[in-house]
Write an enzyme that holds these catalytic residues in place. Structure first.
Site, short mmCIF file in Angstrom:
data_model
loop_
_atom_site.label_atom_id
_atom_site.label_comp_id
_atom_site.label_asym_id
_atom_site.label_seq_id
_atom_site.Cartn_x
_atom_site.Cartn_y
_atom_site.Cartn_z
N ASP A 117 39.34 37.14 44.87
CA ASP A 117 40.19 36.42 45.82
C ASP A 117 39.44 35.22 46.40
O ASP A 117 38.46 35.37 47.13
CB ASP A 117 40.62 37.36 46.94
CG ASP A 117 41.69 36.77 47.83
OD1 ASP A 117 41.83 35.53 47.85
OD2 ASP A 117 42.39 37.53 48.51
N SER A 166 46.21 37.42 54.43
CA SER A 166 45.92 35.99 54.39
C SER A 166 45.96 35.39 55.80
O SER A 166 45.19 35.80 56.66
CB SER A 166 46.91 35.29 53.45
OG SER A 166 46.50 33.96 53.17
N HIS A 214 44.76 36.64 45.12
CA HIS A 214 45.20 36.62 46.52
C HIS A 214 46.60 37.21 46.67
O HIS A 214 47.15 37.24 47.76
CB HIS A 214 45.18 35.18 47.05
CG HIS A 214 45.29 35.08 48.54
ND1 HIS A 214 44.39 35.68 49.40
CD2 HIS A 214 46.21 34.46 49.34
CE1 HIS A 214 44.74 35.42 50.66
NE2 HIS A 214 45.84 34.71 50.64
#
Length: 264
Positions: free
Chosen positions: A125, A60, A220
């Site tokens: 995601d 991320s 995610h």
């Protein structure tokens, strides 16, 4: 280098009054800014052994910083460090820069120093895309080799992640069914693969069940990226090995690549 997301630059250690000076001004040396702290520590380590190499990785926000870190090294002419940089592996990485930045990275880091860059994407995601990616409406763009894993952790190398438009026809149905499968999977996966894959009650209730109402948000989750690298088939890594786009002039085997990614 092009236009780059300001928030990511600040997180990496941008000195607002000075930009990216090669060395921190005296009044900033106690700030422990990420780029400068990591760069200086790496210099110490590689000086101890001429064979030492390193990999930059992150999930991320960490993935965004992992791409920006070697870009600033190139900006500062840190040739010695870039020659020791073996690869950049990112997981669920958002976009960080525009087309000019993409060209800078490809020419000044990836091609020039033979750095491998793998961008891992899991299923739906949402952080790695915008709701209206098809057609692309963003100033920023992805680049690098995309390793896409579906909800069965089966990976493939793609030029870009599929299902770009979050609001595509029947897309909601597909995402809901995928979220439902992931809920069932978290129950039977430990029976097939062992206790290491058992998910806690909080994970099941807060992530898997909530994904039924907000499909795509749960994808995610770092746990799924870990599982993808542990359970992903060797074929996708062997295919990546043979790809000139990211393993040019490298003798690293597919098994070694997978082991290094697991270790990271």
């Amino acid at each position: 280098m092009g236009k780059i997301h300001g928030g990511f630059m600040k997180a990496l250690g941008l000195v607002m009054e000075h930009g990216w000076p090669p060395h921190l001004p005296a009044d900033k040396r106690d700030k422990n800014l990420a780029y400068y702290a990591i760069r200086d520590k790496l210099k110490e380590r590689i000086d101890l052994n001429k064979e030492t190499k390193f990999i930059v990785t992150g999930h991320s926000l960490g993935g965004a910083l992992a791409v920006l870190f070697p870009a600033i090294l190139a900006l500062h002419g840190e040739t010695k460090l870039l020659e020791r940089l073996e690869g950049i592996y990112t997981f669920g990485q958002p976009r960080v820069g525009d087309g000019k930045f993409k060209s800078f990275m490809e020419e000044q880091v990836l091609d020039r120093y033979g750095v491998k860059y793998l961008r891992f994407v899991y299923c739906n995601d949402l952080i790695t895309r915008l709701p209206f990616d098809d057609p692309v409406t963003s100033l920023y763009t992805h680049f690098g080799t995309c390793l896409y894993f579906n909800s069965c952790y089966k990976g493939q190398i793609l030029p870009e992640e599929p299902h770009k438009n979050y609001f595509e026809t029947f897309g909601g149905t597909r995402r809901f069914l995928n979220a439902l499968f992931e809920l069932v999977r978290c129950l039977y996966l430990p029976l097939l693969k062992g206790g290491d894959y058992r998910e806690g009650l909080a994970m099941i209730l807060m992530v898997r069940f909530s994904a039924l109402a907000f499909p795509g948000a749960a994808d995610h989750n770092p746990l799924d990226y870990v599982n993808a690298t542990r359970l992903g088939s060797m074929e996708v890594f062997q295919s990546a090995e043979s790809s000139k786009k990211w393993l040019k002039n490298s003798a690293t085997s597919g098994r070694e690549v997978q082991d290094k990614i697991k270790y990271c």
